[in-house]
Design a protein around this motif. Structure first.
Motif, PDB file in Angstrom:
ATOM      1  N   GLU A  11       0.815  -1.213   0.000  1.00  0.00           N
ATOM      2  CA  GLU A  11       0.000   0.000   0.000  1.00  0.00           C
ATOM      3  C   GLU A  11       0.851   1.266   0.000  1.00  0.00           C
ATOM      4  O   GLU A  11       0.442   2.274  -0.564  1.00  0.00           O
ATOM      5  N   ALA A  12       2.031   1.204   0.616  1.00  0.00           N
ATOM      6  CA  ALA A  12       2.913   2.369   0.599  1.00  0.00           C
ATOM      7  C   ALA A  12       3.435   2.649  -0.804  1.00  0.00           C
ATOM      8  O   ALA A  12       3.603   3.799  -1.204  1.00  0.00           O
ATOM      9  N   VAL A  13       3.647   1.588  -1.564  1.00  0.00           N
ATOM     10  CA  VAL A  13       4.185   1.730  -2.920  1.00  0.00           C
ATOM     11  C   VAL A  13       3.086   2.010  -3.941  1.00  0.00           C
ATOM     12  O   VAL A  13       3.217   2.900  -4.784  1.00  0.00           O
ATOM     13  N   ASP A  14       1.993   1.238  -3.879  1.00  0.00           N
ATOM     14  CA  ASP A  14       0.972   1.285  -4.927  1.00  0.00           C
ATOM     15  C   ASP A  14      -0.389   1.809  -4.493  1.00  0.00           C
ATOM     16  O   ASP A  14      -1.289   1.902  -5.312  1.00  0.00           O
ATOM     17  N   GLY A  15      -0.590   2.067  -3.220  1.00  0.00           N
ATOM     18  CA  GLY A  15      -1.909   2.450  -2.738  1.00  0.00           C
ATOM     19  C   GLY A  15      -2.712   1.208  -2.395  1.00  0.00           C
ATOM     20  O   GLY A  15      -2.175   0.104  -2.347  1.00  0.00           O
ATOM     21  N   PRO A  16      -3.996   1.352  -2.164  1.00  0.00           N
ATOM     22  CA  PRO A  16      -4.817   0.204  -1.751  1.00  0.00           C
ATOM     23  C   PRO A  16      -4.782  -0.934  -2.775  1.00  0.00           C
ATOM     24  O   PRO A  16      -4.733  -0.681  -3.974  1.00  0.00           O
ATOM     25  N   VAL A  17      -4.791  -2.151  -2.265  1.00  0.00           N
ATOM     26  CA  VAL A  17      -4.851  -3.315  -3.141  1.00  0.00           C
ATOM     27  C   VAL A  17      -6.230  -3.331  -3.785  1.00  0.00           C
ATOM     28  O   VAL A  17      -7.246  -3.344  -3.095  1.00  0.00           O
ATOM     29  N   CYS A  18      -6.252  -3.303  -5.095  1.00  0.00           N
ATOM     30  CA  CYS A  18      -7.521  -3.225  -5.809  1.00  0.00           C
ATOM     31  C   CYS A  18      -7.372  -3.889  -7.165  1.00  0.00           C
ATOM     32  O   CYS A  18      -6.685  -3.372  -8.038  1.00  0.00           O
ATOM     33  N   LEU A  19      -8.000  -5.054  -7.311  1.00  0.00           N
ATOM     34  CA  LEU A  19      -7.911  -5.793  -8.571  1.00  0.00           C
ATOM     35  C   LEU A  19      -8.584  -5.063  -9.720  1.00  0.00           C
ATOM     36  O   LEU A  19      -8.060  -5.007 -10.822  1.00  0.00           O
ATOM     37  N   ILE A  20      -9.766  -4.544  -9.457  1.00  0.00           N
ATOM     38  CA  ILE A  20     -10.485  -3.780 -10.476  1.00  0.00           C
ATOM     39  C   ILE A  20     -11.042  -2.517  -9.831  1.00  0.00           C
ATOM     40  O   ILE A  20     -11.404  -2.510  -8.663  1.00  0.00           O
ATOM     41  N   ILE A  23     -14.302  -1.996  -7.456  1.00  0.00           N
ATOM     42  CA  ILE A  23     -14.374  -2.500  -6.082  1.00  0.00           C
ATOM     43  C   ILE A  23     -14.364  -1.334  -5.097  1.00  0.00           C
ATOM     44  O   ILE A  23     -15.128  -1.294  -4.146  1.00  0.00           O
ATOM     45  N   TYR A  24     -13.487  -0.356  -5.331  1.00  0.00           N
ATOM     46  CA  TYR A  24     -13.390   0.779  -4.420  1.00  0.00           C
ATOM     47  C   TYR A  24     -14.142   2.012  -4.898  1.00  0.00           C
ATOM     48  O   TYR A  24     -14.380   2.925  -4.120  1.00  0.00           O
ATOM     49  N   ASP A  25     -14.508   2.020  -6.159  1.00  0.00           N
ATOM     50  CA  ASP A  25     -15.252   3.157  -6.697  1.00  0.00           C
ATOM     51  C   ASP A  25     -16.403   2.640  -7.554  1.00  0.00           C
ATOM     52  O   ASP A  25     -16.259   2.469  -8.766  1.00  0.00           O
ATOM     53  N   PRO A  26     -17.549   2.364  -6.924  1.00  0.00           N
ATOM     54  CA  PRO A  26     -18.690   1.820  -7.669  1.00  0.00           C
ATOM     55  C   PRO A  26     -19.152   2.709  -8.818  1.00  0.00           C
ATOM     56  O   PRO A  26     -19.783   2.230  -9.751  1.00  0.00           O
ATOM     57  N   THR A  27     -18.823   3.981  -8.786  1.00  0.00           N
ATOM     58  CA  THR A  27     -19.214   4.876  -9.863  1.00  0.00           C
ATOM     59  C   THR A  27     -18.300   4.736 -11.078  1.00  0.00           C
ATOM     60  O   THR A  27     -18.567   5.317 -12.123  1.00  0.00           O
ATOM     61  N   TYR A  28     -17.245   3.968 -10.938  1.00  0.00           N
ATOM     62  CA  TYR A  28     -16.292   3.783 -12.036  1.00  0.00           C
ATOM     63  C   TYR A  28     -16.951   3.129 -13.253  1.00  0.00           C
ATOM     64  O   TYR A  28     -16.628   3.425 -14.387  1.00  0.00           O
ATOM     65  N   TRP A  41     -15.012 -10.793  -7.478  1.00  0.00           N
ATOM     66  CA  TRP A  41     -13.816  -9.952  -7.465  1.00  0.00           C
ATOM     67  C   TRP A  41     -13.550  -9.390  -6.078  1.00  0.00           C
ATOM     68  O   TRP A  41     -12.397  -9.290  -5.656  1.00  0.00           O
ATOM     69  N   ARG A  42     -14.600  -9.029  -5.346  1.00  0.00           N
ATOM     70  CA  ARG A  42     -14.421  -8.543  -3.967  1.00  0.00           C
ATOM     71  C   ARG A  42     -13.829  -9.633  -3.079  1.00  0.00           C
ATOM     72  O   ARG A  42     -12.938  -9.375  -2.279  1.00  0.00           O
ATOM     73  N   GLU A  43     -14.342 -10.864  -3.214  1.00  0.00           N
ATOM     74  CA  GLU A  43     -13.830 -11.970  -2.408  1.00  0.00           C
ATOM     75  C   GLU A  43     -12.365 -12.257  -2.724  1.00  0.00           C
ATOM     76  O   GLU A  43     -11.564 -12.499  -1.821  1.00  0.00           O
ATOM     77  N   VAL A  44     -12.016 -12.236  -4.000  1.00  0.00           N
ATOM     78  CA  VAL A  44     -10.625 -12.452  -4.401  1.00  0.00           C
ATOM     79  C   VAL A  44      -9.751 -11.340  -3.833  1.00  0.00           C
ATOM     80  O   VAL A  44      -8.683 -11.595  -3.270  1.00  0.00           O
ATOM     81  N   ASN A  45     -10.205 -10.114  -3.957  1.00  0.00           N
ATOM     82  CA  ASN A  45      -9.453  -8.972  -3.440  1.00  0.00           C
ATOM     83  C   ASN A  45      -9.267  -9.083  -1.929  1.00  0.00           C
ATOM     84  O   ASN A  45      -8.168  -8.864  -1.408  1.00  0.00           O
ATOM     85  N   GLU A  46     -10.332  -9.447  -1.215  1.00  0.00           N
ATOM     86  CA  GLU A  46     -10.249  -9.602   0.240  1.00  0.00           C
ATOM     87  C   GLU A  46      -9.270 -10.710   0.613  1.00  0.00           C
ATOM     88  O   GLU A  46      -8.541 -10.591   1.603  1.00  0.00           O
ATOM     89  N   GLY A  47      -9.232 -11.786  -0.166  1.00  0.00           N
ATOM     90  CA  GLY A  47      -8.284 -12.867   0.087  1.00  0.00           C
ATOM     91  C   GLY A  47      -6.846 -12.409  -0.067  1.00  0.00           C
ATOM     92  O   GLY A  47      -5.975 -12.764   0.736  1.00  0.00           O
ATOM     93  N   ILE A  48      -6.592 -11.611  -1.091  1.00  0.00           N
ATOM     94  CA  ILE A  48      -5.247 -11.070  -1.289  1.00  0.00           C
ATOM     95  C   ILE A  48      -4.861 -10.167  -0.133  1.00  0.00           C
ATOM     96  O   ILE A  48      -3.763 -10.268   0.417  1.00  0.00           O
TER      97      ILE A  48
END
Length: 71
Positions: A11-20, A23-28, A41-48
């Motif tokens: 997270e320090a290098v790339d920001g929040p872990v976000c596959l797509i 997930i973090y911006d539903p308006t995207y 995708w949320r479950e996979v992201n949470e696992g990571i």
């Protein structure tokens, strides 16, 4: 090293872990509200995130021996 989580480094290098992005911006994406895949995708992201937050820098320096692992 035992207190530094891999998640913190990522997270320090790339920001929040976000596959797509949606997930973090539903308006995207206009289809987020009706998307059949976002739950997966949320479950996979949470696992990571879970895995990265359970491993420390020390775990990389001194890995635990896994009896089931192959060389």
């Amino acid at each position: 090293p035992g207190e530094i989580k891999l998640l913190d480094i990522m997270e320090a290098v790339d920001g929040p872990v976000c596959l797509i992005d949606c997930i973090y911006d539903p308006t995207y994406c206009d289809r987020t509200a009706n998307c059949e895949c976002i739950r997966v995708w949320r479950e996979v992201n949470e696992g990571i995130v879970r895995t990265l937050s359970s491993c420390t820098l020390e775990d990389l320096i001194h890995p635990k021996i896994n009896s089931g692992a192959r060389s």
